[in-house]
Design a protein around this motif. Structure first.
Motif, short mmCIF file in Angstrom:
data_model
loop_
_atom_site.label_atom_id
_atom_site.label_comp_id
_atom_site.label_asym_id
_atom_site.label_seq_id
_atom_site.Cartn_x
_atom_site.Cartn_y
_atom_site.Cartn_z
N GLU A 42 0.88 -1.17 0.00
CA GLU A 42 0.00 0.00 0.00
C GLU A 42 0.91 1.21 0.00
OE1 GLU A 42 -3.38 2.06 2.89
OE2 GLU A 42 -1.80 0.78 3.73
N VAL A 43 0.78 2.09 -1.00
CA VAL A 43 1.69 3.22 -1.14
C VAL A 43 0.93 4.52 -0.87
CG1 VAL A 43 3.33 4.42 -2.64
CG2 VAL A 43 3.02 1.95 -2.87
N LEU A 44 1.42 5.28 0.11
CA LEU A 44 0.87 6.59 0.44
C LEU A 44 1.93 7.66 0.18
CD1 LEU A 44 -0.67 5.77 3.96
CD2 LEU A 44 -1.73 5.46 1.71
N THR A 45 1.47 8.89 -0.03
CA THR A 45 2.40 10.00 -0.23
C THR A 45 2.11 11.08 0.80
OG1 THR A 45 2.41 9.56 -2.60
CG2 THR A 45 3.29 11.68 -1.90
N CYS A 46 3.16 11.62 1.40
CA CYS A 46 2.97 12.66 2.42
C CYS A 46 3.95 13.80 2.19
CB CYS A 46 3.14 12.07 3.82
SG CYS A 46 4.86 11.75 4.30
N THR A 47 3.68 14.91 2.88
CA THR A 47 4.62 16.04 2.92
C THR A 47 4.93 16.33 4.39
OG1 THR A 47 2.83 17.68 2.96
CG2 THR A 47 3.69 17.01 0.79
N VAL A 48 5.84 17.26 4.62
CA VAL A 48 6.28 17.51 6.00
C VAL A 48 5.19 18.17 6.84
CG1 VAL A 48 8.71 17.66 5.37
CG2 VAL A 48 7.30 19.74 5.38
N ASP A 49 4.17 18.75 6.19
CA ASP A 49 3.10 19.41 6.94
C ASP A 49 1.71 19.10 6.40
OD1 ASP A 49 3.24 20.75 4.54
OD2 ASP A 49 3.80 22.70 5.41
N GLY A 50 1.62 18.17 5.46
CA GLY A 50 0.33 17.83 4.88
C GLY A 50 -0.15 18.81 3.82
N GLN A 51 0.64 19.85 3.57
CA GLN A 51 0.26 20.87 2.60
C GLN A 51 0.86 20.55 1.22
OE1 GLN A 51 -1.92 23.45 3.38
NE2 GLN A 51 -2.07 22.14 5.22
N ILE A 61 1.90 19.70 -6.25
CA ILE A 61 1.28 18.41 -5.95
C ILE A 61 0.57 18.52 -4.61
CG2 ILE A 61 1.74 16.02 -5.29
CD1 ILE A 61 3.95 15.96 -7.34
N THR A 62 -0.69 18.07 -4.59
CA THR A 62 -1.46 18.02 -3.36
C THR A 62 -1.49 16.58 -2.86
OG1 THR A 62 -2.86 19.86 -4.08
CG2 THR A 62 -3.72 18.45 -2.32
N VAL A 63 -1.27 16.38 -1.57
CA VAL A 63 -1.26 15.04 -0.99
C VAL A 63 -2.34 14.93 0.07
CG1 VAL A 63 1.21 14.82 -1.42
CG2 VAL A 63 0.41 15.62 0.81
N ASP A 64 -2.62 13.70 0.47
CA ASP A 64 -3.67 13.45 1.47
C ASP A 64 -3.13 13.22 2.87
OD1 ASP A 64 -5.63 13.64 -0.47
OD2 ASP A 64 -5.64 11.49 -0.89
N HIS A 65 -1.80 13.23 3.03
CA HIS A 65 -1.23 12.85 4.32
C HIS A 65 -0.13 13.81 4.76
CE1 HIS A 65 -3.35 9.02 3.92
NE2 HIS A 65 -2.90 8.99 2.69
N GLY A 66 -0.04 13.98 6.09
CA GLY A 66 1.02 14.74 6.69
C GLY A 66 2.11 13.83 7.21
N PRO A 67 3.07 14.36 7.97
CA PRO A 67 4.23 13.57 8.39
C PRO A 67 3.90 12.41 9.32
CG PRO A 67 4.16 15.66 9.57
CD PRO A 67 3.11 15.74 8.50
N GLU A 68 2.74 12.47 9.98
CA GLU A 68 2.37 11.38 10.88
C GLU A 68 2.22 10.06 10.14
OE1 GLU A 68 -1.19 13.44 9.25
OE2 GLU A 68 0.58 14.13 10.34
N ALA A 69 2.00 10.11 8.83
CA ALA A 69 1.91 8.87 8.04
C ALA A 69 3.23 8.10 8.09
CB ALA A 69 1.54 9.18 6.60
#
Length: 324
Positions: A42-51, A61-69
């Motif tokens: 299962e592959v998810l994509t995140c950024t350092v702040d979810g932004q 690029i917009t992502v659905d996850h923040g660093p907690e992922a």
């Protein structure tokens, strides 16, 4: 029920970290390659702040996850960023995001992602690689680290680093091969229309003087040799097939692959032997004969030199992995 429909008992979670200036092609590699592995990942994509983040192209690029992922990841992939954004000291928000990674998680970097790992201290005491064009810069910034700029990727246990762009495909296929065996890795490669294994290292991609007009390639001879790995091929055999002198053939072969003909043959024979160890119950001596090693002892020696294990140990590990 075919393989694609078979229930997978455990799905590995892979979280890809996208930083500002990310390369969009490489960012998509884990999802494309690992996503073709019959539901194993299962592959998810995140950024350092979810932004959203900017890419090095003309879009964000917009992502659905923040660093907690990252705290939920079995494997973390650090996607590469534009070299202009590489620094020896990481911003606090990147360090805070990396702190979410579990101590037992596998970490994979693509291209300049190795700079991020190095700046975070995660490569201390390990071997690593990055894009050949950035090797000198890496060595200046992190002179205490062991960099090998001649390979497509380095597997140093928990942390894997890879070179530029398409080497992200190589390392993701290696992850599939490591986790589930060559059969599934080869299937994934066919689905994605990429080679399951690329021989040679980065040397074959480093800028070289343009060959003399009309200069012949050794590609046809390499393909010819791949069909005859079980035969005792010599340099003279290869040069004769290519219709070149020994010296010209050896020089051109090295220019094109980054390897000597003899070293290249050994690599191909080891790769073929690994496949047979994973996918068959043939005795080691018989496998040695099929791939061109004179004896089982010779296969054992070469396999141990390449990956540090015996044929029996390799078979136990990867036959079991392929059965998961």
């Amino acid at each position: 029920m075919d393989d694609a429909e078979r229930r997978v008992e455990r799905v590995e979670r892979v979280v890809v970290l996208a930083l500002d200036g990310v390369y969009p092609f490489e960012l998509g590699i884990p999802s494309r390659i690992l996503g073709a592995a019959d539901g194993r990942y299962e592959v998810l994509t995140c950024t350092v702040d979810g932004q959203p983040v900017r890419t090095n192209a003309d879009f964000g690029i917009t992502v659905d996850h923040g660093p907690e992922a990252l705290a939920t990841a079995d494997t973390v992939v650090i996607a590469p960023i534009s070299p202009s954004r590489v620094t020896a000291d990481l911003p606090d928000e990147i360090l805070a995001a990396l702190a979410f990674i579990r101590p037992d998680a596998r970490i994979v970097s693509i291209c300049t992602g190795a700079f991020v790992l190095a700046a975070a201290g995660l490569l201390d005491g390990r071997k690593a690689t990055t894009h050949w064009q950035l090797a000198d810069r890496f060595k200046r910034m992190f002179p205490h680290l062991a960099l090998d700029p001649d390979v497509l990727f380095v597997d140093d246990g928990r942390i894997l680093t890879s070179a530029g762009a398409a080497s992200g495909v190589d390392v993701c296929l290696h992850v599939v091969r490591q986790d589930h065996g060559s059969e599934l890795a080869n299937t994934v490669a066919r689905r994605c229309v990429v080679p399951p294994f690329r021989d040679g290292g980065q040397a074959q991609y480093i800028e070289q003087p343009v060959p003399e007009r009309g200069g012949a390639s050794t590609a046809a001879t390499r393909a010819w040799a791949m069909e005859r790995l079980g035969e005792p091929l010599t340099l003279a055999d290869l040069a004769g097939h290519a219709r070149m002198s020994l010296r010209t053939f050896a020089r051109r072969f090295n220019d094109e692959t980054g390897l000597s003909p003899g070293r290249w043959l050994i690599q191909q024979r080891i790769a073929r032997a690994r496949h047979l160890l994973e996918s068959s119950d043939l005795p080691v001596d018989q496998i040695a004969g099929r791939v061109g090693f004179a004896t089982g002892a010779s296969l054992r020696q070469h396999l141990h030199a390449a990956i540090g294990v015996s044929p029996q140990a390799y078979r136990r590990t990867f036959q079991a992995a392929g059965a998961r």
